[in-house]
Design a protein around this motif. Structure first.
Motif, PDB file in Angstrom:
ATOM      1  N   ASP A 102      16.540  -1.992  75.458  1.00 11.64           N
ATOM      2  CA  ASP A 102      17.339  -2.145  74.221  1.00 11.64           C
ATOM      3  C   ASP A 102      17.108  -1.033  73.266  1.00 11.64           C
ATOM      4  OD1 ASP A 102      18.558  -4.352  75.205  1.00 11.64           O
ATOM      5  OD2 ASP A 102      17.317  -5.778  74.294  1.00 11.64           O
ATOM      6  N   LYS A 103      15.651  -0.723  73.243  1.00 13.56           N
ATOM      7  CA  LYS A 103      15.191   0.413  72.199  1.00 13.56           C
ATOM      8  C   LYS A 103      15.822   1.644  72.889  1.00 13.56           C
ATOM      9  CE  LYS A 103      11.257  -1.318  70.055  1.00 13.56           C
ATOM     10  NZ  LYS A 103       9.641  -0.971  69.800  1.00 13.56           N
ATOM     11  N   LYS A 105      18.242   2.143  74.480  1.00 14.27           N
ATOM     12  CA  LYS A 105      20.014   2.362  73.872  1.00 14.27           C
ATOM     13  C   LYS A 105      20.046   2.836  72.552  1.00 14.27           C
ATOM     14  CE  LYS A 105      21.885  -1.296  77.468  1.00 14.27           C
ATOM     15  NZ  LYS A 105      22.331  -2.351  77.531  1.00 14.27           N
ATOM     16  N   SER A 106      19.252   1.843  71.815  1.00 15.01           N
ATOM     17  CA  SER A 106      19.285   2.396  70.214  1.00 15.01           C
ATOM     18  C   SER A 106      18.989   3.789  70.128  1.00 15.01           C
ATOM     19  CB  SER A 106      18.465   1.402  69.524  1.00 15.01           C
ATOM     20  OG  SER A 106      18.461   1.851  68.078  1.00 15.01           O
ATOM     21  N   THR A 107      18.117   4.379  70.794  1.00 12.82           N
ATOM     22  CA  THR A 107      17.579   5.583  70.771  1.00 12.82           C
ATOM     23  C   THR A 107      18.418   6.644  71.040  1.00 12.82           C
ATOM     24  OG1 THR A 107      15.252   4.945  71.085  1.00 12.82           O
ATOM     25  CG2 THR A 107      15.623   7.289  71.506  1.00 12.82           C
ATOM     26  N   HIS A 109      21.961   6.282  70.806  1.00 14.68           N
ATOM     27  CA  HIS A 109      22.681   6.107  69.716  1.00 14.68           C
ATOM     28  C   HIS A 109      22.307   7.102  68.538  1.00 14.68           C
ATOM     29  CE1 HIS A 109      26.120   4.814  67.385  1.00 14.68           C
ATOM     30  NE2 HIS A 109      25.173   4.620  66.454  1.00 14.68           N
ATOM     31  N   SER A 110      21.018   7.007  68.299  1.00 13.20           N
ATOM     32  CA  SER A 110      20.469   7.484  67.425  1.00 13.20           C
ATOM     33  C   SER A 110      20.326   9.287  67.642  1.00 13.20           C
ATOM     34  CB  SER A 110      19.189   7.297  66.903  1.00 13.20           C
ATOM     35  OG  SER A 110      19.100   5.929  66.348  1.00 13.20           O
ATOM     36  N   LYS A 138      16.009  10.767  59.712  1.00 14.66           N
ATOM     37  CA  LYS A 138      16.539   9.888  60.945  1.00 14.66           C
ATOM     38  C   LYS A 138      15.730  10.382  62.297  1.00 14.66           C
ATOM     39  CE  LYS A 138      21.482   9.929  59.639  1.00 14.66           C
ATOM     40  NZ  LYS A 138      22.959  10.405  59.763  1.00 14.66           N
ATOM     41  N   LEU A 142      14.081   7.623  64.714  1.00 15.38           N
ATOM     42  CA  LEU A 142      14.231   7.568  65.941  1.00 15.38           C
ATOM     43  C   LEU A 142      12.660   7.511  66.936  1.00 15.38           C
ATOM     44  CD1 LEU A 142      15.889   8.164  68.628  1.00 15.38           C
ATOM     45  CD2 LEU A 142      15.660  10.641  68.250  1.00 15.38           C
ATOM     46  N   LEU A 145      10.848   4.209  67.029  1.00 11.55           N
ATOM     47  CA  LEU A 145      11.015   3.135  68.172  1.00 11.55           C
ATOM     48  C   LEU A 145      10.238   3.064  69.269  1.00 11.55           C
ATOM     49  CD1 LEU A 145      14.907   3.667  67.914  1.00 11.55           C
ATOM     50  CD2 LEU A 145      13.977   1.885  67.090  1.00 11.55           C
TER      51      LEU A 145
END
Length: 260
Positions: A102-103, A105-107, A109-110, A138, A142, A145
């Motif tokens: 999950d992290k 995926k978020s990474t 995106h960032s 930002k 990133l 995370l």
């Protein structure tokens, strides 16, 4: 030369000279030299103007060539920095895939947002410092995370700097370096980032615990700091100071830039 001018330009004058015993030699010679000078002066002046114009043109062409060379080298360094940044970010994402999908995926995106700034908003010679600060914030988010509770990140930036402009991407390599060498899996560490502005001086200091990489650790290429130093020399000659120090296991970097 004297005889040539006398024969060609002052023949009539010479013919009408008084007899040798009735004229004063020095005065006539002085008069002759004055006449010679009056004819030669415009010619010399014309030569001087043409020489000056030629020199100005040569200097302008040299300056244009030097500027083209400078811009080409800066462009090369910028293109060199972009894949370096992307490479390091992908390494961080790779380390998260198995630990926390999950992290990861978020990474990703960032990272997309950061790359958008990197590719489309840094092509100009100067950017607002506020944009650079937003980019650094930002990037720090990133990197956070993938950190554990053993690493503390402290950062302080000016709240608003709409007037200050600076060459893009000068600080990100220092922050990358801190996260690369200042994080340990089993030891507590602190990364401290501080930026202040006083008049036209941007003062950036970053400190991190230093954990030397293993010989078999090939992450990163070590190109970031060398790239930064070269860009500083080209963009801010005699208008920056760049100091590095390793003391008691803490690596400290201070960069000051005069922005106008």
């Amino acid at each position: 030369m004297k005889e040539f001018i006398e024969d060609n330009y002052f023949a009539e004058l010479i013919k009408k000279r008084p007899p040798e015993d009735n004229r004063e030699g020095p005065r006539f010679k002085l008069f002759l030299y004055v006449q010679m000078l009056s004819y030669a002066a415009p010619l010399l002046f014309s030569i001087a103007i043409k020489t000056t114009k030629r020199w100005v043109k040569t200097e302008a062409e040299k300056k244009e060539a030097d500027n083209f060379k400078l811009q080409t080298e800066l462009q090369h360094l910028r293109y060199q920095l972009q894949p370096h940044f992307f490479f390091n970010s992908l390494n961080n994402i790779y380390s998260l895939v198995d630990i926390s999908p999950d992290k990861a995926k978020s990474t990703i995106h960032s990272l997309g947002k950061l790359m958008r700034y990197l590719l489309y908003e840094t092509s100009t010679e100067l950017v607002p410092l506020s944009k650079e600060i937003e980019f650094m914030r930002k990037y720090i988010d990133l990197m956070n995370l993938r950190l554990t509770d053993k690493t503390t990140v402290e950062s302080s930036f000016p709240i608003s700097e709409p007037q200050t402009k600076i060459a893009p991407l000068l600080f990100i390599s220092l922050i990358e370096n801190a996260f690369k060498h200042g994080v340990s899996a089993n030891k507590n560490s602190i990364i401290s980032i501080d930026m202040t502005i006083k008049e036209n001086i941007v003062d950036f200091t970053i400190e991190n615990h230093n954990f030397p990489k293993q010989d078999n650790d090939k992450s990163g290429s070590g190109i970031g700091l060398a790239n930064l130093e070269k860009r500083l020399q080209l963009l801010y000659p005699n208008k920056h100071t760049f100091e590095k120090e390793l003391k008691a296991g803490v690596y400290r970097v201070n960069l000051e830039i005069e922005t106008n």
